[in-house]
Design a protein around this motif. Structure first.
Motif, mmCIF file in Angstrom:
data_model
loop_
_atom_site.group_PDB
_atom_site.id
_atom_site.type_symbol
_atom_site.label_atom_id
_atom_site.label_comp_id
_atom_site.label_asym_id
_atom_site.label_seq_id
_atom_site.Cartn_x
_atom_site.Cartn_y
_atom_site.Cartn_z
ATOM 1 N N SER A 159 16.262 1.516 -3.816
ATOM 2 C CA SER A 159 14.958 1.992 -4.283
ATOM 3 C C SER A 159 14.053 0.776 -4.436
ATOM 4 N N VAL A 160 12.912 0.879 -3.861
ATOM 5 C CA VAL A 160 11.970 -0.237 -3.895
ATOM 6 C C VAL A 160 10.786 0.159 -4.758
ATOM 7 N N ALA A 214 0.832 -1.206 0.000
ATOM 8 C CA ALA A 214 0.000 0.000 0.000
ATOM 9 C C ALA A 214 0.865 1.253 0.000
ATOM 10 N N VAL A 215 1.938 1.229 0.747
ATOM 11 C CA VAL A 215 2.852 2.372 0.749
ATOM 12 C C VAL A 215 3.445 2.568 -0.636
ATOM 13 N N LEU A 216 3.894 1.481 -1.230
ATOM 14 C CA LEU A 216 4.530 1.580 -2.542
ATOM 15 C C LEU A 216 3.547 2.066 -3.596
ATOM 16 N N ASP A 217 2.270 1.767 -3.400
ATOM 17 C CA ASP A 217 1.267 2.169 -4.377
ATOM 18 C C ASP A 217 1.000 3.672 -4.330
ATOM 19 N N GLU A 218 1.198 4.252 -3.163
ATOM 20 C CA GLU A 218 0.930 5.692 -3.051
ATOM 21 C C GLU A 218 2.068 6.516 -3.613
ATOM 22 N N GLY A 219 3.287 6.122 -3.339
ATOM 23 C CA GLY A 219 4.429 6.842 -3.893
ATOM 24 C C GLY A 219 5.555 5.870 -4.108
ATOM 25 N N SER A 220 5.872 5.615 -5.326
ATOM 26 C CA SER A 220 6.863 4.604 -5.622
ATOM 27 C C SER A 220 8.258 5.159 -5.378
ATOM 28 N N ARG A 221 9.249 4.401 -5.761
ATOM 29 C CA ARG A 221 10.634 4.849 -5.585
ATOM 30 C C ARG A 221 10.943 5.113 -4.132
ATOM 31 N N GLU A 222 10.275 4.422 -3.275
ATOM 32 C CA GLU A 222 10.516 4.625 -1.854
ATOM 33 C C GLU A 222 11.837 3.981 -1.459
ATOM 34 N N THR A 223 12.432 4.528 -0.440
ATOM 35 C CA THR A 223 13.591 3.890 0.156
ATOM 36 C C THR A 223 13.114 3.052 1.332
ATOM 37 N N GLN A 224 13.913 2.072 1.716
ATOM 38 C CA GLN A 224 13.448 1.159 2.753
ATOM 39 C C GLN A 224 13.187 1.867 4.065
ATOM 40 N N GLY A 225 14.025 2.804 4.385
ATOM 41 C CA GLY A 225 13.816 3.541 5.616
ATOM 42 C C GLY A 225 12.510 4.315 5.606
ATOM 43 N N ALA A 226 12.192 4.899 4.441
ATOM 44 C CA ALA A 226 10.952 5.669 4.329
ATOM 45 C C ALA A 226 9.739 4.773 4.507
ATOM 46 N N ILE A 227 9.821 3.563 3.943
ATOM 47 C CA ILE A 227 8.710 2.626 4.089
ATOM 48 C C ILE A 227 8.523 2.248 5.551
ATOM 49 N N ALA A 236 4.318 -5.332 -11.674
ATOM 50 C CA ALA A 236 2.946 -5.521 -12.148
ATOM 51 C C ALA A 236 2.248 -6.624 -11.348
ATOM 52 N N ASP A 237 2.986 -7.694 -11.097
ATOM 53 C CA ASP A 237 2.420 -8.752 -10.255
ATOM 54 C C ASP A 237 2.080 -8.222 -8.871
ATOM 55 N N GLY A 238 2.902 -7.320 -8.378
ATOM 56 C CA GLY A 238 2.646 -6.726 -7.085
ATOM 57 C C GLY A 238 1.335 -5.964 -7.068
ATOM 58 N N GLU A 268 10.656 -11.439 1.253
ATOM 59 C CA GLU A 268 9.559 -12.332 0.872
ATOM 60 C C GLU A 268 8.791 -11.784 -0.320
ATOM 61 N N LEU A 269 8.555 -10.474 -0.315
ATOM 62 C CA LEU A 269 7.845 -9.870 -1.449
ATOM 63 C C LEU A 269 8.676 -9.981 -2.724
ATOM 64 N N GLU A 270 9.978 -9.854 -2.571
ATOM 65 C CA GLU A 270 10.855 -9.938 -3.732
ATOM 66 C C GLU A 270 10.898 -11.374 -4.269
ATOM 67 N N ASP A 271 10.960 -12.329 -3.352
ATOM 68 C CA ASP A 271 10.967 -13.738 -3.770
ATOM 69 C C ASP A 271 9.727 -14.075 -4.582
ATOM 70 N N ARG A 272 8.617 -13.455 -4.224
ATOM 71 C CA ARG A 272 7.370 -13.716 -4.950
ATOM 72 C C ARG A 272 7.228 -12.829 -6.187
ATOM 73 N N GLY A 273 8.221 -11.998 -6.426
ATOM 74 C CA GLY A 273 8.188 -11.145 -7.619
ATOM 75 C C GLY A 273 7.215 -9.990 -7.523
ATOM 76 N N LEU A 274 6.870 -9.601 -6.296
ATOM 77 C CA LEU A 274 5.880 -8.535 -6.128
ATOM 78 C C LEU A 274 6.528 -7.155 -6.011
ATOM 79 N N ILE A 275 7.784 -7.146 -5.664
ATOM 80 C CA ILE A 275 8.537 -5.890 -5.623
ATOM 81 C C ILE A 275 9.928 -6.119 -6.206
ATOM 82 N N GLU A 276 10.606 -5.016 -6.494
ATOM 83 C CA GLU A 276 11.995 -5.085 -6.928
ATOM 84 C C GLU A 276 12.816 -4.084 -6.131
#
Lengths: 170, 170
Positions: B105-106, B55-68, B110-112, B85-93
Motif C-alpha cells: 500500500s502506497v 497526483a495519483v496518490l492525491d486523488e485516491g490514497s491506499r493505492e497499490t503499485q500496480g494500480a498506480i 505530509a511532506d509529499g 526515489e520518492l520514498e528516499d525523499r520521504g514523500l511517500i510510504e
DNA sequence: TATTGTTATACTCTATAACTATA
DNA sequence: TATAGTTATAGAGTATAACAATA
C-alpha cells in the motif's frame, strides 16, 4: 454502494490534474502520432527521418549535408547514417563539391522521387486517420492554433501562409 | 536529436511539406513541451513522472503499485524506481498489505503533499508560459480539440467535463 | 586554425524478462 | 500455477566528442 456509471470501470483513471492539462495532451498526442508513424513507416523500410531528408532535397536540390541537417534540426553525425541508408537504396547520390572538396553535394535520384511520392501518400493517410474525429473547420482551427504555438516554441519553423499539407518526421 | 532551439536567423527553412502538417507540429510541440518541463523539473530534483505519481496518490490514497502504474500507463518495473526515489525523499510510504503480503500500500506523506503543491505551481507556470501566445478563448478551443483527439488516440484518458487545470508527466 | 563530413563513445530510456515471495 | 513487486539485462535512440581531409 455503487458508483454506477463512474468512468472507466476497468481502467484506473488518470488524475484529472493530468488529463485536463493542455500540455499533457500535447505531449501524449505527439507521442501517439510518432508511434503510429513509426509503425506505418516500418513497412516501407524507411524512417520518417528519411522522408524528411527527401522532402528537403525535393525543395532545393544540390544541398550540402550541413544545410540539410540545419534545415531539419538534425545532428550532422546522425545525418550521415541516414544518407548512407538512402544512398544504399539508390534514393540519393553524394558527390564531392569540386570547388570545396570538404563538401558533399547531395541530390535525389529518380528512384528517390518515386519513393518520396509513396512516402507522401503514406503521410497523407496517416494524418487523415489521426485527425479523423475532426471536421474540416476543426482541423483548420487546430492547425492555426498549433502554428501560433510553433511561432513561439519552434523558431525553426518559418511560416509563410500555406494551405493544407502533410508530413513525416519526428 | 534536439529539435529544440536552433536560432532562426540564417536558418535553412524547414520544407513546407513538414511545417504545414498538423501531426508534425503536434510531434514537435509535444517534444518542446516535454523538454521545457524536464528542464524546469530538474531544479526541483524531481521528474514529471514523480509529479504524476503523487497526483495519483492525491486523488485516491491506499493505492497499490500496480494500480498506480496502470493509472499512468507506466511499466511496473519503471514505477519501482520512481517510488524508491520518492520514498528516499520521504514523500511517500510503502507498507505491506497484511491481507495480501505481496501487495504494497502506497500513501503520500505530509511532506509529499507539500512537494505536490510546489510541483503543481511549477506546472501551472509552465503551462501558462507554453500557451502565452494564446488568449483564453483560444486556449479553450485548443484544449477542446486536443481532447477530441485524445478520445480517439488516448483511450487511457477518460474525460468528464472539467475546468482548467495543469499537469506534469510525459 | 576553422570547417565538413565521418566515426566512435557514452549515456538515457525503455522494454523484456528473469527472480522472490506470497497466494 | 499465478500474481505483486523487484531486479537485471539488452536494445534503441541520441548526444558528445574525437578524428581526417580540406580550406
Amino acid at each position: 454502494m455503487t458508483t454506477g456509471t463512474s468512468p472507466a470501470a476497468s481502467t484506473p483513471r488518470l488524475p484529472a490534474e493530468l488529463a485536463s492539462s493542455t500540455t499533457f495532451l500535447l505531449k501524449r498526442l505527439g507521442f501517439a502520432a510518432k508511434e503510429q508513424a513509426l509503425e506505418a513507416y516500418d513497412q516501407t523500410g524507411l524512417h520518417p527521418y528519411h522522408h524528411a531528408v527527401l522532402a528537403v532535397l525535393d525543395e532545393g536540390s544540390r544541398e550540402t549535408q550541413g544545410a540539410i541537417a540545419d534545415a531539419l534540426g538534425y545532428d550532422r553525425g546522425q545525418l550521415v547514417g541516414l544518407l548512407d541508408e538512402l544512398e544504399d537504396r539508390g534514393l540519393i547520390e553524394r558527390k564531392r563539391d569540386p570547388s570545396d572538396r570538404r563538401r558533399q553535394s547531395v541530390r535525389m535520384t529518380a528512384d528517390g522521387k518515386r519513393a518520396l511520392a509513396k512516402l507522401r501518400a503514406l503521410a497523407v493517410g496517416l494524418e487523415n486517420d489521426f485527425l479523423a474525429n475532426l471536421d474540416e473547420s476543426q482541423r483548420a482551427s487546430l492547425h492555426g492554433l498549433l502554428r501560433e504555438l510553433a511561432r513561439q516554441h519552434l523558431p525553426h519553423c518559418v511560416f509563410r501562409q500555406d494551405g493544407a499539407a502533410v508530413a513525416a518526421d519526428g
